[in-house]
Scaffold this active site. Structure first.
Site, PDB file in Angstrom:
ATOM      1  CB  VAL A 119       2.595   0.345   3.973  1.00 24.74           C
ATOM      2  CG1 VAL A 119       2.099   2.134   4.215  1.00 24.74           C
ATOM      3  CG2 VAL A 119       1.894  -0.353   4.939  1.00 24.74           C
ATOM      4  CE  LYS A 120       7.462   4.721  -3.180  1.00 24.17           C
ATOM      5  NZ  LYS A 120       7.588   4.102  -4.088  1.00 24.17           N
ATOM      6  CB  THR A 121       4.795   6.086   4.287  1.00 23.13           C
ATOM      7  OG1 THR A 121       3.932   7.578   4.468  1.00 23.13           O
ATOM      8  CG2 THR A 121       6.210   5.852   5.447  1.00 23.13           C
TER       9      THR A 121
ATOM     10  N   GLY B  55       0.574  -1.358   0.156  1.00 25.09           N
ATOM     11  CA  GLY B  55       0.439   0.478  -0.012  1.00 25.09           C
ATOM     12  C   GLY B  55       0.773   0.918  -0.038  1.00 25.09           C
TER      13      GLY B  55
ATOM     14  CG  ASP C 276      10.017   2.265  -3.823  1.00 26.25           C
ATOM     15  OD1 ASP C 276      11.011   1.916  -4.447  1.00 26.25           O
ATOM     16  OD2 ASP C 276       8.967   2.357  -4.317  1.00 26.25           O
TER      17      ASP C 276
END
Length: 295
Positions: free
Chosen positions: A201-203, A171, A250
């Site tokens: 989760v990427k944030t 997500g 990332d």
């Protein structure tokens, strides 16, 4: 509907992690073997971390600087990344099948940069992800946007399909121009994504309170590189992210728009997997650049 009046801000994010069950990826101890195996393609077993190279930007931006030729500019970098985030079109046309990198496929799309980016739909069938041997699929989650509910429903549908096929779901917390980028918002957005079933989760990193974001999310958080920064600044952000609980980064523009993408990727790996300080990693980048110039 829950009564939201008088809610207290969450404040207790301490305590040791528990229940890992011997598996090195946070929150995945109860998953099926196949899904764990796919997560292990993304997160290295010896560190529990990942360096993901993102170049899926063309799905809404077109051929941006550094991504004009994926086969020429990006494919040579893939062997040095733990995982790559890209679209299925680019995977089929431009990435050698012999790659060992974990494949994370962009699974949402629709609008271009000329329209409202939150107006996304699921744009990938899970069977095609399996056909392409993907380790995970990625989908945007627009918490606080006009299309918040649909994006969360898209995530939930993708998680259902992922659980059926043993494919992890990443997500991605999307942030609009008018949204506040602070720890309180990212605690909300990352926790919602995890509660809806996202396996990763990427944030974004924030300088104040980021450790509360990673502590309150029951699955691994990886940090988006965001806009192009000076190399030392990007390395510093990566180092602080890891020190404050992130399970990896990332990076896209901060690698492929660098003056020496291969050197920057090597420096980022040193920060994430070896906890090399930003200044030392920056020297590694400069040495790599000098060697490349000399050759």
């Amino acid at each position: 509907m829950a009564d939201t009046d008088g809610l207290l801000d969450a404040r207790d994010f301490g305590g040791a992690a528990s229940g890992t069950g011997g598996f090195h990826v946070k929150g995945a101890q109860a998953q099926d073997w196949g899904l764990q195996n796919r997560l292990a393609r993304i997160f290295k077993a010896d560190t529990g971390r990942t360096v993901m190279l993102a170049f899926d930007h063309g799905y809404f931006l077109g051929p941006m600087a550094g991504l004009e030729r994926i086969d020429v500019n990006i494919a040579p970098l893939v062997p040095d990344a733990d995982a790559i985030m890209l679209t299925r079109g680019v995977l089929r046309t431009s990435i050698p099948p012999a790659t060992d990198a974990g494949i994370v496929l962009r699974a949402s799309g629709g609008p271009s940069v000329l329209r409202d980016l939150s107006d996304e739909h699921i744009a990938l069938d899970m069977e095609d992800a399996v056909r392409l041997n993907a380790a995970a699929v990625a989908i945007q989650v627009f918490v606080g946007s006009e299309n918040e509910s649909r994006s969360i429903a898209n995530l939930a549908a993708l998680v259902d399909a992922g659980q059926r096929h043993g494919v992890a779901v990443l997500g991605v917390t999307a942030v609009g121009k008018d949204m506040v980028r602070d720890a309180r918002y990212f605690r909300l957005a990352t926790r919602i994504s995890a509660e809806m079933g996202a396996h990763i989760v990427k944030t974004y990193y924030v300088e104040e309170g980021f450790e509360t974001v990673t502590a309150s999310c029951p699955v691994p958080i990886i940090v988006a590189g965001g806009k192009k920064l000076p190399e030392l600044d990007a390395l510093t952000m990566a180092y602080r992210s890891i020190q404050e609980g992130a399970a990896g980064v990332d990076m896209g523009r901060n690698i492929f728009q660098s003056e020496n993408p291969a050197g920057m990727l090597a420096a980022i790996r040193a920060v994430v997997h070896d906890e090399v300080k930003p200044e030392e990693a920056y020297q590694l980048f400069k040495d790599h650049s000098a060697a490349g110039t000399a050759s």
